[in-house]
Design a protein around this motif. Structure first.
Motif, PDB file in Angstrom:
ATOM      1  N   TYR A  65       0.222 101.186   0.564  1.00 32.92           N
ATOM      2  CA  TYR A  65       1.129 100.875  -0.511  1.00 32.92           C
ATOM      3  C   TYR A  65       2.205  99.892   0.137  1.00 32.92           C
ATOM      4  CZ  TYR A  65       3.439 104.600   1.595  1.00 32.92           C
ATOM      5  OH  TYR A  65       4.363 105.346   2.667  1.00 32.92           O
ATOM      6  N   SER A  66       3.188  99.429  -0.691  1.00 33.57           N
ATOM      7  CA  SER A  66       4.413  98.847  -0.259  1.00 33.57           C
ATOM      8  C   SER A  66       5.182  99.115  -1.268  1.00 33.57           C
ATOM      9  CB  SER A  66       4.121  97.150  -0.044  1.00 33.57           C
ATOM     10  OG  SER A  66       3.713  96.375  -1.196  1.00 33.57           O
ATOM     11  N   LEU A  67       6.514  99.015  -1.019  1.00 32.50           N
ATOM     12  CA  LEU A  67       7.292  99.564  -2.240  1.00 32.50           C
ATOM     13  C   LEU A  67       8.747  98.578  -2.032  1.00 32.50           C
ATOM     14  CD1 LEU A  67       8.487 101.643  -4.298  1.00 32.50           C
ATOM     15  CD2 LEU A  67       9.137 103.005  -2.263  1.00 32.50           C
ATOM     16  N   LYS A  68       9.193  98.362  -3.242  1.00 36.05           N
ATOM     17  CA  LYS A  68      10.397  97.480  -3.243  1.00 36.05           C
ATOM     18  C   LYS A  68      11.409  98.017  -4.483  1.00 36.05           C
ATOM     19  CE  LYS A  68       8.912  93.378  -3.576  1.00 36.05           C
ATOM     20  NZ  LYS A  68       8.915  91.965  -3.709  1.00 36.05           N
ATOM     21  N   LEU A  69      12.629  98.359  -4.249  1.00 39.95           N
ATOM     22  CA  LEU A  69      13.457  98.717  -5.357  1.00 39.95           C
ATOM     23  C   LEU A  69      14.324  97.448  -5.541  1.00 39.95           C
ATOM     24  CD1 LEU A  69      14.842 102.102  -4.262  1.00 39.95           C
ATOM     25  CD2 LEU A  69      12.835 101.590  -5.800  1.00 39.95           C
ATOM     26  N   ILE A  70      14.278  96.831  -7.023  1.00 42.39           N
ATOM     27  CA  ILE A  70      14.979  95.587  -7.134  1.00 42.39           C
ATOM     28  C   ILE A  70      15.864  95.784  -8.116  1.00 42.39           C
ATOM     29  CG2 ILE A  70      14.530  93.275  -8.213  1.00 42.39           C
ATOM     30  CD1 ILE A  70      11.582  93.584  -7.483  1.00 42.39           C
TER      31      ILE A  70
END
Length: 184
Positions: A65-70
């Motif tokens: 997985y990869s995760l970003k909070l935008i």
């Protein structure tokens, strides 16, 4: 395998969760154990407190997985007029957020001139989804809860540069009674 991350928020925060998952289950869990969402791409408004982000492999697979909070508010483009909103998603970009100046309590209509499968949401500063849909053959309406809302547009299939034009128009909120036999 299970990977867990903690997030401590000192104040309520609105953001877009952008997670790319491969053979991976995902969830956001409040400190009391309540599962808030398992949607990998979603608008979130979390109250102050502690949260866990849990990634687990599907059928005993190792999670990938990869995760970003935008922060869609800080990343928003500002437009001069909501009647003809033009924006471009460059090659590799999958997300755009546009700040819309609206009138609180006014009903608005949303229309696109494209047919590309672009998904859009109209959301407020608290992450409440007011309207959503795709840019093809559909229109929707929403009532603005404040003087600023956000158009969040995402795509998943096209990776080439693409220009979009959205039209957001006030809807008249007046009704007139017709008399029997009256021609309009």
């Amino acid at each position: 395998d299970v990977y867990t991350y903690t997030l401590k928020l000192d104040e309520p925060t609105a953001f877009i969760m952008d997670a790319v998952l491969s053979n991976t289950n995902f969830s956001i869990i409040r400190e009391d154990g309540t599962v808030l969402t398992s949607n990998a791409y979603s608008v979130q408004y979390l109250a102050a407190g502690n949260y866990r982000f849990v990634f687990s492999g599907t059928r005993a697979a190792t999670p990938t997985y990869s995760l970003k909070l935008i922060d869609y508010i800080a990343k928003s483009l500002t437009v001069g007029s909501i009647n003809n909103i033009g924006f471009e998603l460059k090659a590799g970009e999958n997300f755009a957020s546009i700040a819309l100046d609206t009138q609180s309590g006014q009903n608005y209509s949303v229309d696109f001139n494209s047919n590309t499968g672009l998904f859009y949401q109209i959301i407020d500063a608290n992450g409440q989804v007011l309207s959503s849909g795709y840019d093809h053959y559909s229109s929707s309406t929403f009532i603005a809860p404040s003087d600023r809302v956000y158009l969040v547009a995402t795509r998943s299939s096209t990776t080439t540069a693409q220009q979009y034009i959205a039209q957001i128009s006030p809807v008249l909120n007046s009704l007139t009674s017709l008399q029997s036999g009256q021609t309009v």
